[in-house]
Design a protein around this motif. Structure first.
Motif, PDB file in Angstrom:
ATOM      1  N   UNK A  89      86.483   9.373  53.585  1.00  0.00           N
ATOM      2  CA  UNK A  89      85.323   9.646  54.439  1.00  0.00           C
ATOM      3  C   UNK A  89      85.744  10.481  55.634  1.00  0.00           C
ATOM      4  N   UNK A  90      85.123  11.658  55.760  1.00  0.00           N
ATOM      5  CA  UNK A  90      85.412  12.536  56.900  1.00  0.00           C
ATOM      6  C   UNK A  90      84.680  12.043  58.143  1.00  0.00           C
ATOM      7  N   UNK A  91      85.229  12.428  59.301  1.00  0.00           N
ATOM      8  CA  UNK A  91      84.559  12.113  60.561  1.00  0.00           C
ATOM      9  C   UNK A  91      83.183  12.770  60.576  1.00  0.00           C
ATOM     10  N   UNK A  92      82.290  12.254  61.338  1.00  0.00           N
ATOM     11  CA  UNK A  92      80.972  12.862  61.447  1.00  0.00           C
ATOM     12  C   UNK A  92      79.950  11.816  61.818  1.00  0.00           C
ATOM     13  N   UNK A  93      78.772  12.317  62.178  1.00  0.00           N
ATOM     14  CA  UNK A  93      77.704  11.377  62.509  1.00  0.00           C
ATOM     15  C   UNK A  93      76.524  11.534  61.581  1.00  0.00           C
ATOM     16  N   UNK A  94      76.562  12.589  60.759  1.00  0.00           N
ATOM     17  CA  UNK A  94      75.441  12.865  59.860  1.00  0.00           C
ATOM     18  C   UNK A  94      75.421  11.893  58.697  1.00  0.00           C
ATOM     19  N   UNK A  95      74.391  12.013  57.868  1.00  0.00           N
ATOM     20  CA  UNK A  95      74.241  11.102  56.732  1.00  0.00           C
ATOM     21  C   UNK A  95      75.278  11.343  55.643  1.00  0.00           C
ATOM     22  N   UNK A  96      75.464  10.342  54.795  1.00  0.00           N
ATOM     23  CA  UNK A  96      76.401  10.507  53.679  1.00  0.00           C
ATOM     24  C   UNK A  96      75.698  10.189  52.352  1.00  0.00           C
ATOM     25  N   UNK A  97      75.968  11.052  51.412  1.00  0.00           N
ATOM     26  CA  UNK A  97      75.413  10.899  50.072  1.00  0.00           C
ATOM     27  C   UNK A  97      76.573  10.648  49.122  1.00  0.00           C
ATOM     28  N   UNK A 143      84.739  -0.796  59.648  1.00  0.00           N
ATOM     29  CA  UNK A 143      84.887   0.019  60.855  1.00  0.00           C
ATOM     30  C   UNK A 143      83.549   0.286  61.548  1.00  0.00           C
ATOM     31  N   UNK A 144      82.509  -0.375  61.115  1.00  0.00           N
ATOM     32  CA  UNK A 144      81.218  -0.270  61.801  1.00  0.00           C
ATOM     33  C   UNK A 144      80.576   1.103  61.721  1.00  0.00           C
ATOM     34  N   UNK A 145      80.842   1.827  60.637  1.00  0.00           N
ATOM     35  CA  UNK A 145      80.212   3.147  60.477  1.00  0.00           C
ATOM     36  C   UNK A 145      78.693   2.972  60.469  1.00  0.00           C
ATOM     37  N   UNK A 146      78.008   3.793  61.257  1.00  0.00           N
ATOM     38  CA  UNK A 146      76.561   3.604  61.420  1.00  0.00           C
ATOM     39  C   UNK A 146      75.787   4.847  60.975  1.00  0.00           C
ATOM     40  N   UNK A 147      76.223   5.443  59.885  1.00  0.00           N
ATOM     41  CA  UNK A 147      75.559   6.651  59.380  1.00  0.00           C
ATOM     42  C   UNK A 147      74.624   6.274  58.233  1.00  0.00           C
ATOM     43  N   UNK A 177      77.543  -4.505  46.190  1.00  0.00           N
ATOM     44  CA  UNK A 177      76.825  -3.396  46.847  1.00  0.00           C
ATOM     45  C   UNK A 177      75.710  -3.961  47.737  1.00  0.00           C
ATOM     46  N   UNK A 178      75.047  -5.014  47.253  1.00  0.00           N
ATOM     47  CA  UNK A 178      74.004  -5.641  48.088  1.00  0.00           C
ATOM     48  C   UNK A 178      74.643  -6.180  49.371  1.00  0.00           C
ATOM     49  N   UNK A 179      75.863  -6.727  49.245  1.00  0.00           N
ATOM     50  CA  UNK A 179      76.579  -7.233  50.433  1.00  0.00           C
ATOM     51  C   UNK A 179      76.875  -6.114  51.418  1.00  0.00           C
ATOM     52  N   UNK A 180      77.300  -4.975  50.889  1.00  0.00           N
ATOM     53  CA  UNK A 180      77.585  -3.820  51.755  1.00  0.00           C
ATOM     54  C   UNK A 180      76.295  -3.365  52.432  1.00  0.00           C
ATOM     55  N   UNK A 181      75.218  -3.280  51.630  1.00  0.00           N
ATOM     56  CA  UNK A 181      73.930  -2.827  52.189  1.00  0.00           C
ATOM     57  C   UNK A 181      73.500  -3.750  53.329  1.00  0.00           C
ATOM     58  N   UNK A 182      73.741  -5.056  53.146  1.00  0.00           N
ATOM     59  CA  UNK A 182      73.334  -6.030  54.158  1.00  0.00           C
ATOM     60  C   UNK A 182      74.093  -5.880  55.472  1.00  0.00           C
ATOM     61  N   UNK A 183      75.315  -5.379  55.392  1.00  0.00           N
ATOM     62  CA  UNK A 183      76.128  -5.258  56.617  1.00  0.00           C
ATOM     63  C   UNK A 183      76.133  -3.846  57.185  1.00  0.00           C
ATOM     64  N   UNK A 184      75.580  -2.894  56.428  1.00  0.00           N
ATOM     65  CA  UNK A 184      75.665  -1.481  56.824  1.00  0.00           C
ATOM     66  C   UNK A 184      74.886  -1.254  58.113  1.00  0.00           C
ATOM     67  N   UNK A 185      75.437  -0.478  59.024  1.00  0.00           N
ATOM     68  CA  UNK A 185      74.795  -0.342  60.338  1.00  0.00           C
ATOM     69  C   UNK A 185      73.755   0.771  60.420  1.00  0.00           C
ATOM     70  N   UNK A 237      66.988  13.007  55.276  1.00  0.00           N
ATOM     71  CA  UNK A 237      66.495  13.869  56.350  1.00  0.00           C
ATOM     72  C   UNK A 237      66.986  15.303  56.256  1.00  0.00           C
ATOM     73  N   UNK A 238      67.446  15.718  55.076  1.00  0.00           N
ATOM     74  CA  UNK A 238      67.874  17.108  54.894  1.00  0.00           C
ATOM     75  C   UNK A 238      69.383  17.251  54.967  1.00  0.00           C
ATOM     76  N   UNK A 239      69.834  18.498  54.863  1.00  0.00           N
ATOM     77  CA  UNK A 239      71.277  18.736  54.703  1.00  0.00           C
ATOM     78  C   UNK A 239      72.032  18.820  56.032  1.00  0.00           C
ATOM     79  N   UNK A 240      71.323  18.842  57.149  1.00  0.00           N
ATOM     80  CA  UNK A 240      72.019  19.017  58.440  1.00  0.00           C
ATOM     81  C   UNK A 240      73.016  17.880  58.661  1.00  0.00           C
ATOM     82  N   UNK A 241      74.283  18.244  58.776  1.00  0.00           N
ATOM     83  CA  UNK A 241      75.328  17.262  59.054  1.00  0.00           C
ATOM     84  C   UNK A 241      75.682  16.365  57.884  1.00  0.00           C
ATOM     85  N   UNK A 242      75.039  16.597  56.737  1.00  0.00           N
ATOM     86  CA  UNK A 242      75.258  15.706  55.589  1.00  0.00           C
ATOM     87  C   UNK A 242      76.610  15.977  54.921  1.00  0.00           C
ATOM     88  N   UNK A 243      77.271  14.912  54.529  1.00  0.00           N
ATOM     89  CA  UNK A 243      78.495  15.030  53.724  1.00  0.00           C
ATOM     90  C   UNK A 243      78.242  14.346  52.385  1.00  0.00           C
TER      91      UNK A 243
END
Ligand SMILES: Cc1cc2nc3c(=O)[nH]c(=O)nc-3n(C[C@H](O)[C@H](O)[C@H](O)COP(=O)(O)OP(=O)(O)OC[C@H]3O[C@@H](n4cnc5c(N)ncnc54)[C@H](O)[C@@H]3O)c2cc1C
Ligand code: FES
Length: 349
Positions: free
Chosen positions: A208-216, A237-241, A261-269, A303-309
């Motif tokens: 995972x690269x640094x960034x604040x944009x969304x991740x696909x 690491x509390x990633x909130x993207x 995966x449901x567990x990850x979704x539940x904790x995702x910020x 929300x589109x490709x801006x900042x997306x990785x």
């Protein structure tokens, strides 16, 4: 002029500079960028070394190279147009400036390991747990190479567990049975707990690269393995993207790790959207079609490709289709990261 004459006529050494840092190295006469980088102790991303997996893809910023085998067998038209080369097939003709991300710390470890547990995940995928003699440190998304006595060559397996600070001797991987496969047929057919495996790693530049944009995130089959590692680590690491995870299978029986995966979704910020996609059996409540056919919709959700990785992992055909769809949607190639799970059939094909 044929390649041999060109190689003989070439000046003996070229210098390669990696943009954005202090790293510079010399490429010996008739050597590839990758060979020389590894000789210089750099953790240069690579796997097959024969121009088929794409792991060593590198952006050429200036200078000229000869291709031992044409880059276009493996790289997409979009990648070629953007100046990407394969370092394992690139022999410098001049000094070069390149852009590539080296692995962390530059240290790989060789040790032995035993298979200590197998867990059924699906009809053709197992979680294999290995106990290594020495601790191995890796980044979430990386893989190790595995060989065994008499092996025709190393096999690569991506870690599925989140990294442990200081390294760990317990390594987990998700392994799919490949019909006719030298290793996986044995893994699924016999007790290999006494086999002294040699492992080396970590390898690869899939993290995972640094960034604040969304991740696909896009995976198929055992390609979920490094994504589980990456997602678990991101939670820790509390990633909130905002994230969308597309997971392709043929039918419901190909889906696994749904509780995890449901567990990850539940904790995702940030927002977290898990979308299984089935390509052969229409199933109520599931998306139907090729997993890569869902990319445009997932990008819209994010929300589109801006900042997306984008992060893709799985069979080569899925990766190629996924990269093409991402580029068509406007995602820059530099923001698309992938590991192609090549095997003996795709390497020789
Ligand atoms: C970076 C990377 C990471 C990977 N991570 C994973 C992972 O996490 N999980 C996972 O399941 N896999 C992963 N793989 C794939 C894995 O490394 C193996 O390739 C896979 O498990 C098959 O190994 P095998 O020995 O069973 O099959 P192989 O012996 O490689 O055979 C594969 C297929 O090719 C056929 N074949 C053999 N020789 C030839 C030939 N000469 N010509 C044509 N066909 C041939 C075989 O019959 C078989 O159908 C990864 C690959 C890479 C490159
Ligand atoms: S290492 Fe260069 S293409 Fe596989």
């Amino acid at each position: 002029m044929n390649l041999l004459k060109k190689l003989l006529a070439r000046k003996p050494l070229s210098r390669v500079r990696i943009a954005g840092g202090e790293v510079e190295f010399e490429v010996g006469r008739n050597k590839t960028v990758l060979e020389s980088a590894l000789e210089n102790g750099l953790a240069y991303p690579h796997d097959c070394t024969v121009g088929t997996c794409g792991a060593c893809r590198t952006r050429l910023l200036s200078g000229k190279v000869d291709a031992i085998t044409p880059f276009g067998y493996t790289l997409s038209r979009e990648e070629l147009e953007a100046g990407y080369i394969l370092a394992c097939q690139a022999v410098p003709e001049t000094d070069l400036e390149i852009a590539v991300e080296l692995g962390e710390g530059g240290q790989t470890l060789r040790t032995t390991a035993r298979l200590v547990a197998l867990r059924e995940l699906t009809h053709d995928i197992r979680e294999a747990s290995w106990e290594a003699e020495a601790k191995l440190s890796y980044r979430a998304g990386q893989y190790m190479n595995v060989t065994w006595p008499g092996a025709p060559g190393p096999r690569s397996y991506s870690f599925s567990g989140a990294p442990v600070e200081g390294g760990t001797t317990r390594l987990t991987t998700f392994i799919r049975k490949v019909p006719g496969g030298a290793f996986t047929e044995r893994l699924f057919g016999e007790d290999m707990s006494a086999v002294p495996f040699a492992i080396d790693g970590p390898h690869g530049g899939f993290w995972l690269r640094e960034g604040e944009g969304p991740i696909l995130l896009i995976s198929g089959g055992s390609g979920l393995s490094p994504l589980m590692s990456l997602l678990s680590d991101a939670v820790a690491h509390g990633v909130a993207r905002d994230a969308v995870l597309l997971f392709g299978g043929r039918a419901e029986r190909d889906l696994y790790c749904l509780d995890e995966i449901a567990g990850i979704a539940g904790q995702w910020r940030g927002s977290f959207d898990f979308r299984p996609v089935l390509s052969e059996v229409e199933t109520p409540g599931r998306r139907f079609g090729m997993v890569t056919g869902e990319i445009a919709d997932a990008i819209a959700t994010l929300g589109g490709v801006a900042g997306l990785q984008a992060y893709l992992c799985g069979p080569p055909g899925m990766i190629d289709a996924g990269v093409a769809a991402l580029v068509a949607a406007g995602v820059p190639l530099g923001d698309i990261h992938y590991d192609k799970f090549t095997d003996a059939s795709t390497r020789t094909g």
